[in-house]
Motif scaffolding. Structure first.
Motif, PDB file in Angstrom:
ATOM      1  N   THR A   1       0.828  -1.202   0.000  1.00 51.53           N
ATOM      2  CA  THR A   1       0.000   0.000   0.000  1.00 51.53           C
ATOM      3  C   THR A   1       0.863   1.252   0.000  1.00 51.53           C
ATOM      4  OG1 THR A   1      -1.677  -1.206   1.247  1.00 51.53           O
ATOM      5  CG2 THR A   1      -1.879   1.179   1.195  1.00 51.53           C
ATOM      6  N   VAL A   2       1.935   1.243   0.783  1.00 54.41           N
ATOM      7  CA  VAL A   2       2.847   2.387   0.804  1.00 54.41           C
ATOM      8  C   VAL A   2       3.521   2.563  -0.549  1.00 54.41           C
ATOM      9  CG1 VAL A   2       4.949   3.311   1.824  1.00 54.41           C
ATOM     10  CG2 VAL A   2       3.238   2.269   3.267  1.00 54.41           C
ATOM     11  N   SER A   3       3.939   1.457  -1.167  1.00 58.58           N
ATOM     12  CA  SER A   3       4.566   1.537  -2.487  1.00 58.58           C
ATOM     13  C   SER A   3       3.615   2.150  -3.498  1.00 58.58           C
ATOM     14  CB  SER A   3       4.990   0.137  -2.954  1.00 58.58           C
ATOM     15  OG  SER A   3       5.911  -0.426  -2.064  1.00 58.58           O
ATOM     16  N   ASP A   4       2.338   1.748  -3.441  1.00 56.89           N
ATOM     17  CA  ASP A   4       1.343   2.311  -4.352  1.00 56.89           C
ATOM     18  C   ASP A   4       1.179   3.808  -4.127  1.00 56.89           C
ATOM     19  OD1 ASP A   4       0.865  -0.129  -5.496  1.00 56.89           O
ATOM     20  OD2 ASP A   4      -0.767  -0.634  -4.136  1.00 56.89           O
ATOM     21  N   ILE A   5       1.178   4.220  -2.860  1.00 58.40           N
ATOM     22  CA  ILE A   5       1.063   5.643  -2.548  1.00 58.40           C
ATOM     23  C   ILE A   5       2.235   6.401  -3.153  1.00 58.40           C
ATOM     24  CG2 ILE A   5       1.179   7.340  -0.675  1.00 58.40           C
ATOM     25  CD1 ILE A   5      -0.311   5.253   1.057  1.00 58.40           C
ATOM     26  N   PHE A   6       3.436   5.865  -2.974  1.00 57.85           N
ATOM     27  CA  PHE A   6       4.641   6.551  -3.424  1.00 57.85           C
ATOM     28  C   PHE A   6       4.652   6.723  -4.934  1.00 57.85           C
ATOM     29  CE2 PHE A   6       9.095   6.691  -4.735  1.00 57.85           C
ATOM     30  CZ  PHE A   6       9.551   7.730  -3.945  1.00 57.85           C
ATOM     31  N   TYR A   7       4.234   5.680  -5.649  1.00 54.26           N
ATOM     32  CA  TYR A   7       4.359   5.708  -7.102  1.00 54.26           C
ATOM     33  C   TYR A   7       3.123   6.212  -7.827  1.00 54.26           C
ATOM     34  CZ  TYR A   7       8.704   3.156  -6.607  1.00 54.26           C
ATOM     35  OH  TYR A   7       9.976   2.786  -6.273  1.00 54.26           O
TER      36      TYR A   7
ATOM     37  N   ARG B   1      -5.031  -4.051  -2.809  1.00 63.50           N
ATOM     38  CA  ARG B   1      -4.356  -5.209  -2.226  1.00 63.50           C
ATOM     39  C   ARG B   1      -5.080  -6.439  -2.763  1.00 63.50           C
ATOM     40  NH1 ARG B   1      -3.534  -4.020   4.113  1.00 63.50           N
ATOM     41  NH2 ARG B   1      -5.803  -3.972   4.046  1.00 63.50           N
ATOM     42  N   THR B   2      -4.335  -7.290  -3.448  1.00 58.16           N
ATOM     43  CA  THR B   2      -4.940  -8.339  -4.265  1.00 58.16           C
ATOM     44  C   THR B   2      -4.479  -9.712  -3.808  1.00 58.16           C
ATOM     45  OG1 THR B   2      -5.000  -6.820  -6.146  1.00 58.16           O
ATOM     46  CG2 THR B   2      -5.225  -9.173  -6.627  1.00 58.16           C
ATOM     47  N   ILE B   3      -5.448 -10.597  -3.589  1.00 59.60           N
ATOM     48  CA  ILE B   3      -5.169 -11.965  -3.165  1.00 59.60           C
ATOM     49  C   ILE B   3      -5.769 -12.907  -4.199  1.00 59.60           C
ATOM     50  CG2 ILE B   3      -5.477 -13.707  -1.370  1.00 59.60           C
ATOM     51  CD1 ILE B   3      -6.055 -10.045  -0.532  1.00 59.60           C
ATOM     52  N   LEU B   4      -4.915 -13.650  -4.898  1.00 60.27           N
ATOM     53  CA  LEU B   4      -5.387 -14.659  -5.844  1.00 60.27           C
ATOM     54  C   LEU B   4      -5.482 -15.983  -5.090  1.00 60.27           C
ATOM     55  CD1 LEU B   4      -4.060 -15.131  -9.486  1.00 60.27           C
ATOM     56  CD2 LEU B   4      -5.034 -16.966  -8.128  1.00 60.27           C
TER      57      LEU B   4
ATOM     58  N   VAL C   1       1.884 -12.233 -10.201  1.00 61.98           N
ATOM     59  CA  VAL C   1       1.122 -11.689  -9.072  1.00 61.98           C
ATOM     60  C   VAL C   1       2.028 -11.505  -7.854  1.00 61.98           C
ATOM     61  CG1 VAL C   1      -0.742 -12.188  -7.438  1.00 61.98           C
ATOM     62  CG2 VAL C   1      -1.087 -12.583  -9.884  1.00 61.98           C
ATOM     63  N   ILE C   2       2.841 -12.510  -7.558  1.00 63.10           N
ATOM     64  CA  ILE C   2       3.745 -12.424  -6.405  1.00 63.10           C
ATOM     65  C   ILE C   2       4.762 -11.303  -6.594  1.00 63.10           C
ATOM     66  CG2 ILE C   2       5.568 -13.653  -5.156  1.00 63.10           C
ATOM     67  CD1 ILE C   2       3.985 -16.246  -5.724  1.00 63.10           C
ATOM     68  N   LYS C   3       5.292 -11.182  -7.795  1.00 61.11           N
ATOM     69  CA  LYS C   3       6.286 -10.143  -8.094  1.00 61.11           C
ATOM     70  C   LYS C   3       5.723  -8.746  -7.857  1.00 61.11           C
ATOM     71  CE  LYS C   3       9.267  -8.482 -11.846  1.00 61.11           C
ATOM     72  NZ  LYS C   3       9.640  -8.674 -13.281  1.00 61.11           N
ATOM     73  N   ASN C   4       4.425  -8.596  -8.063  1.00 60.10           N
ATOM     74  CA  ASN C   4       3.776  -7.296  -7.892  1.00 60.10           C
ATOM     75  C   ASN C   4       3.118  -7.146  -6.519  1.00 60.10           C
ATOM     76  OD1 ASN C   4       3.819  -5.691 -10.620  1.00 60.10           O
ATOM     77  ND2 ASN C   4       3.527  -7.833 -11.175  1.00 60.10           N
ATOM     78  N   ASN C   5       3.604  -7.943  -5.564  1.00 61.68           N
ATOM     79  CA  ASN C   5       3.166  -7.860  -4.159  1.00 61.68           C
ATOM     80  C   ASN C   5       1.749  -8.352  -3.929  1.00 61.68           C
ATOM     81  OD1 ASN C   5       5.617  -6.781  -3.061  1.00 61.68           O
ATOM     82  ND2 ASN C   5       5.085  -4.825  -4.000  1.00 61.68           N
ATOM     83  N   GLY C   6       1.259  -9.202  -4.823  1.00 61.68           N
ATOM     84  CA  GLY C   6      -0.030  -9.841  -4.588  1.00 61.68           C
ATOM     85  C   GLY C   6       0.151 -11.134  -3.826  1.00 61.68           C
TER      86      GLY C   6
END
Length: 332
Positions: free
Chosen positions: A7-13, A304-307, A327-332
């Motif tokens: 979530t913080v990474s998304d805020i930053f970018y 925030r995504t959970i497969l 998905v894992i690489k992108n923090n899912g």
């Protein structure tokens, strides 16, 4: 903790500077007043020296309160991660988080962690993918689509999601993805396969304009047919929402968010925004096609995504693994 850091990474970018951010527009005024009181109480509780600012040590105490399990075990942030998060919210880089900066921190991080709003998105659990014309057990992975129904029903019975969505492939009879419609559109000269030689599951390039890659599938999920219906054993909960995709005859739609060319969105984005959703749990059919495309789009938007692996089945084992890794690489 991983989801909170994402979530913080998304805020930053992805977000604009904190002073331009306003509270979510769908929250009632009474809720906003309650939210403000709670936010102020939180700030005051960790402003140990009552100077009107949170320094790094005070912010560290806040994260220790946030990141603990129901037994009180604290999950400590590494020092570099702690400082990185602190710097995101220290918008003027003065070494402190003031009350104005804390509003941004509260609305876009803390509240999402402590009061998540969870959406459950069940993708394309339709007859044609289970026992119909595009039965995925006939594909190379030979996985049984029916196996997703029981674990999905169990989640619906035992987990109180804030909102439940069911997506449906909903194709017109002249849809571009159907191999028996290949003669209806011009093939681009660069296509690796000609119309005459094309077989099911091949990828061709249609002339467009613009030129468009398209994987060819058996005719499936035609609107208002048995094959397009949700499987009879799948539980459909009260007040759930159905999202229809693939309705444009000239472009396919794997993701439940948009068509494959991202020209048109479905109702999903608006529905999620209206409910202030923070987390999306995604599962269904097929893992490496529509489920995967939807999860990748959800991550790109910032959810925030959970497969849900055990509630999904796919077409190709290699593509399933690629989807999982993406998905894992992108923090899912």
């Amino acid at each position: 903790l991983k989801g909170a850091y994402k979530t913080v990474s998304d805020i930053f970018y992805r977000t604009t500077p904190c002073r331009s951010v306003t509270p979510p527009v769908y929250i009632k005024k009474s809720s906003l007043n309650y939210n403000r009181r709670t936010m102020d109480a939180c700030f005051s509780a960790f402003d140990k020296n009552s100077d009107g600012y949170l320094d790094l040590e005070e912010f560290k105490l806040l994260t220790r309160a946030l990141f603990r399990n129901d037994r009180g075990k604290i999950y400590n942030l590494e020092e570099d991660k702690l400082r990185e998060i602190f710097n995101v919210f220290d918008c003027n880089a003065d070494g402190y988080i003031d009350r104005e900066e804390f509003v941004f921190c509260w609305n876009h991080w803390i509240k999402i962690i402590v009061r998540p709003i969870a959406a459950f998105l069940i993708v394309d659990v339709q007859n044609d993918f289970i026992s119909g014309t595009l039965n995925i057990s006939n594909c190379s992975a030979q996985q049984n689509g029916l196996e997703v129904v029981e674990p999905i029903n169990h989640l619906l019975d035992t987990v109180q999601f804030d909102v439940v969505f069911y997506s449906l492939d909903w194709h017109p009879s002249n849809h571009v993805s159907f191999i028996d419609n290949i003669g209806q559109r011009e093939i681009h000269p660069s296509s690796p396969v000609t119309a005459e030689n094309a077989q099911t599951y091949d990828t061709v390039i249609f002339a467009g304009p613009p030129p468009m890659k398209q994987r060819l599938w058996p005719r499936h999920c035609v609107q208002d047919t048995w094959g397009s219906e949700l499987h009879k054993d799948l539980k459909v909960v009260e007040n759930s929402i159905k999202v229809y995709k693939g309705t444009n005859p000239d472009v396919d739609s794997y993701s439940v968010f948009w068509d494959n060319k991202k020209m048109t969105d479905t109702t999903l984005c608006a529905q999620l925004r209206m409910r202030n959703a923070t987390d999306i749990y995604i599962c269904g059919l097929a893992y490496d096609v529509c489920v995967g495309a939807t999860a990748v789009d959800a991550l790109a938007i910032g959810y925030r995504t959970i497969l849900l692996d055990d509630c999904s089945r796919g077409v190709d084992l290699l593509d399933i693994e690629k989807t999982k890794n993406t998905v894992i690489k992108n923090n899912g």
